[in-house]
Design an enzyme around this catalytic site. Sequence first.
Site, PDB file in Angstrom:
ATOM      1  N   ASN A   1       0.821  -1.219   0.000  1.00 28.87           N
ATOM      2  CA  ASN A   1       0.000   0.000   0.000  1.00 28.87           C
ATOM      3  C   ASN A   1       0.854   1.267   0.000  1.00 28.87           C
ATOM      4  O   ASN A   1       0.394   2.320  -0.417  1.00 28.87           O
ATOM      5  CB  ASN A   1      -0.969   0.005   1.192  1.00 28.87           C
ATOM      6  CG  ASN A   1      -0.250   0.088   2.523  1.00 28.87           C
ATOM      7  OD1 ASN A   1       0.680  -0.673   2.781  1.00 28.87           O
ATOM      8  ND2 ASN A   1      -0.661   1.005   3.372  1.00 28.87           N
ATOM      9  N   HIS A   2       2.109   1.181   0.437  1.00 23.26           N
ATOM     10  CA  HIS A   2       2.973   2.368   0.406  1.00 23.26           C
ATOM     11  C   HIS A   2       3.467   2.694  -1.004  1.00 23.26           C
ATOM     12  O   HIS A   2       3.964   3.783  -1.232  1.00 23.26           O
ATOM     13  CB  HIS A   2       4.166   2.190   1.351  1.00 23.26           C
ATOM     14  CG  HIS A   2       3.809   2.470   2.779  1.00 23.26           C
ATOM     15  ND1 HIS A   2       4.460   3.390   3.561  1.00 23.26           N
ATOM     16  CD2 HIS A   2       2.835   1.949   3.559  1.00 23.26           C
ATOM     17  CE1 HIS A   2       3.916   3.424   4.766  1.00 23.26           C
ATOM     18  NE2 HIS A   2       2.934   2.553   4.786  1.00 23.26           N
TER      19      HIS A   2
ATOM     20  N   HIS B   1       0.006  -8.041  -0.168  1.00 28.06           N
ATOM     21  CA  HIS B   1       0.407  -7.183   0.949  1.00 28.06           C
ATOM     22  C   HIS B   1      -0.671  -7.075   2.026  1.00 28.06           C
ATOM     23  O   HIS B   1      -0.403  -7.216   3.215  1.00 28.06           O
ATOM     24  CB  HIS B   1       0.774  -5.791   0.443  1.00 28.06           C
ATOM     25  CG  HIS B   1       1.278  -4.901   1.533  1.00 28.06           C
ATOM     26  ND1 HIS B   1       2.540  -5.004   2.046  1.00 28.06           N
ATOM     27  CD2 HIS B   1       0.670  -3.917   2.253  1.00 28.06           C
ATOM     28  CE1 HIS B   1       2.703  -4.123   3.014  1.00 28.06           C
ATOM     29  NE2 HIS B   1       1.581  -3.447   3.165  1.00 28.06           N
TER      30      HIS B   1
ATOM     31  N   HIS C   1       1.562  -5.962   6.124  1.00 25.01           N
ATOM     32  CA  HIS C   1       0.711  -4.796   6.327  1.00 25.01           C
ATOM     33  C   HIS C   1       0.437  -4.417   7.783  1.00 25.01           C
ATOM     34  O   HIS C   1      -0.118  -3.357   8.034  1.00 25.01           O
ATOM     35  CB  HIS C   1      -0.617  -5.050   5.579  1.00 25.01           C
ATOM     36  CG  HIS C   1      -1.452  -3.840   5.360  1.00 25.01           C
ATOM     37  ND1 HIS C   1      -0.935  -2.602   5.050  1.00 25.01           N
ATOM     38  CD2 HIS C   1      -2.808  -3.678   5.408  1.00 25.01           C
ATOM     39  CE1 HIS C   1      -1.929  -1.750   4.904  1.00 25.01           C
ATOM     40  NE2 HIS C   1      -3.067  -2.364   5.121  1.00 25.01           N
TER      41      HIS C   1
HETATM   42 MN   LIG Z   1       1.093  -1.795   4.610  1.00 24.62          MN
END
Ligand SMILES: [Mn+2]
Length: 303
Positions: free
Chosen positions: A34-35, A86, A191
Amino acid sequence: MFNLESTLISDELKFFPFICYVFLPHRVYLLRGNHESKYCTSVYGFEKEVLIKYGDKGKHVYRKCLGCFEGLPLATIIAGNVYTAHGGLFRSIPATPSKRSKKKNRRISLTPEINPFSLGSLEELSKARRSVLDPPWEGQNLIPGDVLWSDPSMSPGLSPNTERGIGLLWGPDCTEEFLKKFNLKLIIRSHEGPDAREKRPGFAGMDEGYTIDHTVETGKLITLFSAPDYPQFQATVERYNNKGAYVVLKPPEFNNPEFHSFEAILPRPKVQAYYDYEEVIDSDEELDLASMVTTPSDIIVST
Ligand SMILES: [Mn+2]
């Protein structure tokens, strides 16, 4: 297999797998986290660090990085047995209703007991449009956001991940349904670091860099967190001092992970944060959704 979190260049561990991938593209598989988005790289200092370190080439380098992030795969299936992503599981997206049925749906949606979520299929995942700088939390293309942002839960069923503002929470029953339906044995995701786990009663802490979250009839769900001593920057002196971990999966089944924990080198080498970590929220929770909207002008700037 590593599963990292921070996107700062300063965190060299993050770039080591990327370098391996560039030199050995047929040997190294790198998934998106997500980054790896415009939002997270701008909030957590990556953009600023690139702009400062690369000077007049900074904008170009940053755009190229975003292009790489956008192109990374969302998930893999290893040896037909192990699903890795993730965040984790994802919803099924029903076909867009016609205008007429939309009207009808609005009326139906007043009935609260109807659960609008059902698990998505691998076919839906493979068809999802993953080339998005910021996976949307609304609209039709929700699978990328789910895969990158979702978390497991101890409560059954699928529900919105209100803590994060994007993605889902899924229960042990969903883990079982997913494994069984797609003939899998294991889910490995990341995550959640020690800071996120502190706020999740019922789940084990991330002290060793991994946790076994769901043990169901067909297999297991594992969280693997490869960033030791996380988060890198903290306003307080007190630290989690968590270990990071990686797993080794061996043939023929690849579904019995061998866990290896490791410690951070201490003291950490001095590096600059490139974002105001005393002001910015600790982890990647509670998204500021308004600032995540990728407007057409953002796209022009970033292409
Ligand atoms: Mn994450």
